[in-house]
Write a protein that holds these residues in place. Structure first.
Motif, PDB file in Angstrom:
ATOM      1  N   PHE A 170      -4.660   7.246  -3.397  1.00 44.60           N
ATOM      2  CA  PHE A 170      -5.199   6.087  -2.677  1.00 44.60           C
ATOM      3  C   PHE A 170      -6.659   6.334  -2.319  1.00 44.60           C
ATOM      4  N   THR A 171      -7.362   5.255  -2.059  1.00 42.82           N
ATOM      5  CA  THR A 171      -8.759   5.385  -1.644  1.00 42.82           C
ATOM      6  C   THR A 171      -8.930   4.790  -0.253  1.00 42.82           C
ATOM      7  N   LEU A 195       1.506   8.900   7.273  1.00 44.05           N
ATOM      8  CA  LEU A 195       1.363   9.501   5.946  1.00 44.05           C
ATOM      9  C   LEU A 195       0.065  10.297   5.883  1.00 44.05           C
ATOM     10  N   VAL A 196       0.137  11.496   5.327  1.00 42.51           N
ATOM     11  CA  VAL A 196      -1.031  12.375   5.258  1.00 42.51           C
ATOM     12  C   VAL A 196      -1.450  12.573   3.813  1.00 42.51           C
ATOM     13  N   THR A 223       0.836  -1.207   0.000  1.00 41.79           N
ATOM     14  CA  THR A 223       0.000   0.000   0.000  1.00 41.79           C
ATOM     15  C   THR A 223       0.869   1.255   0.000  1.00 41.79           C
ATOM     16  N   TYR A 224       1.819   1.292   0.911  1.00 39.04           N
ATOM     17  CA  TYR A 224       2.716   2.450   1.012  1.00 39.04           C
ATOM     18  C   TYR A 224       3.503   2.641  -0.282  1.00 39.04           C
ATOM     19  N   ASP A 225       4.071   1.564  -0.787  1.00 38.63           N
ATOM     20  CA  ASP A 225       4.865   1.660  -2.017  1.00 38.63           C
ATOM     21  C   ASP A 225       4.016   2.171  -3.186  1.00 38.63           C
ATOM     22  N   ASN A 226       2.791   1.671  -3.306  1.00 42.27           N
ATOM     23  CA  ASN A 226       1.913   2.099  -4.395  1.00 42.27           C
ATOM     24  C   ASN A 226       1.542   3.579  -4.278  1.00 42.27           C
ATOM     25  N   ILE A 227       1.311   4.050  -3.058  1.00 41.97           N
ATOM     26  CA  ILE A 227       0.981   5.472  -2.871  1.00 41.97           C
ATOM     27  C   ILE A 227       2.167   6.326  -3.298  1.00 41.97           C
ATOM     28  N   LYS A 228       3.367   5.891  -2.941  1.00 37.61           N
ATOM     29  CA  LYS A 228       4.547   6.656  -3.332  1.00 37.61           C
ATOM     30  C   LYS A 228       4.712   6.655  -4.857  1.00 37.61           C
ATOM     31  N   TYR A 248      -1.506  11.999  -2.052  1.00 41.60           N
ATOM     32  CA  TYR A 248      -0.379  12.098  -1.106  1.00 41.60           C
ATOM     33  C   TYR A 248       0.012  13.549  -0.847  1.00 41.60           C
ATOM     34  N   VAL A 249       0.226  13.890   0.413  1.00 45.62           N
ATOM     35  CA  VAL A 249       0.686  15.236   0.775  1.00 45.62           C
ATOM     36  C   VAL A 249       2.056  15.211   1.458  1.00 45.62           C
TER      37      VAL A 249
END
Lengths: 209, 209
Positions: free
Chosen positions: A82-83, A152-153, A72-77, A138-139
């Protein structure tokens, strides 16, 4: 009973995890949907989603240590999107099943019997079966040094939900949407509203809304 | 309905706060107790307490923007200690009342009818009426740039709770302790357990525990 720091330190690992995970109180139950650059989707259960602010609209998620596998984290980066999808009674078993260790080429959507759904705005997949869905971008992120986790925000880009659960004052009736709450590592609970309370003032009594 | 980023941005302030505060799902309901160097105690309701990790045992709290008055945050920085006390049905109205703007020389304990209780280990006051109480020490903090809030992490030094709500496997039965959960800014809910589910594996069916 008083449980001391030393006693906690000496506890068996899984016993400790269940106990300490209980202490923060009831937790939110959300599925986070993501997609990587190859187009493989991922879906994962999180009980660590937190409201961060309304203006701008922000939500936060705490991720496990950097050393663990975190699709999940890797995909957001990778894709920035993300949902967040509320877990309700009709899907809580599928939601729990997403926490099994599927390899990165297996989508938890198909493996756990949930359906991908896409909007015009967000690259990441929503969960069709979920009633309340939020699309985020992602912020920023913060590394928690004490245990190597990441907070992560993301900013809310859109929210998808039934019209009839939004009250006139903006309050969303999560209970009628069937949203569940989690205790410890594995407890799933429905809720029963006791009351909404009026804004507290030093010189006035509270009223039930 | 789809609510867009632009629509959110245009919402009236309190409507937006109630709506966006609903989107993360159900939240923990905790009172944070602190004391300053002058010996004046403070008690404040938080729905932003988060489990951060079990090993070492850590909890996090999101604080409002630095520009707002934050006695709890200031007291933690002064004395390093704070307590987290679960909100149950018998005290939820007093807990909500702590969110009124009392001045820094007024303790919310006396103003809201709750009782200070102290342990040998933690300088900050516990809430006597709360069934599950955790004593923590400041570890680190992170400044969320997007909205000037602070995510503060503390280490659990001790936990005080009834013996009979801790199951043999470490799971704490929050429901039998009467711990509530919060929705949006002002909704207080009891819970009803649906099931605890077994650890998820890719090749096994889930079982109810």
């Amino acid at each position: 009973m008083i449980i001391t720091k030393t006693q906690i330190s000496d506890m068996e690992k899984l016993y400790k995890a269940k106990l300490i995970n209980s202490l923060s109180g009831f937790k939110s139950a959300n599925l986070i949907g993501t997609i990587n650059k190859k187009g493989i989707t991922n879906l994962a259960l999180f009980s660590s989603v937190l409201h961060v602010g309304a203006n701008p609209p922000l939500m936060g998620v705490l991720f496990r240590p950097l050393s663990a596998i975190r699709h999940t984290y890797d995909n957001i980066k990778e894709t920035k999107h993300f949902t967040i999808n509320h877990v309700s009674k009709n899907i809580y078993q599928s939601a729990h099943q997403t926490s099994a260790r599927y390899d990165e080429n297996t989508s938890e959507f198909s493996a756990c019997g949930l359906t991908e759904e896409y909007s015009q705005t967000i690259k990441a997949p929503y969960v069709k079966e979920s009633k309340i869905k939020i699309g985020l971008e992602y912020v920023e992120e913060h590394h928690i040094k004490a245990n190597d986790t990441v907070f992560l925000v993301g900013e809310i880009i859109e929210a998808i939900l039934p019209d009839d659960i939004v009250n006139a004052d903006g309050y969303i009736d999560l209970e009628s949407a069937g949203t569940l709450t989690i205790s410890s590592l594995d407890g799933y609970h429905g809720t029963k509203l006791i009351n909404r309370l009026s804004y507290a003032k030093t010189d006035k009594d509270l009223k039930a809304l």
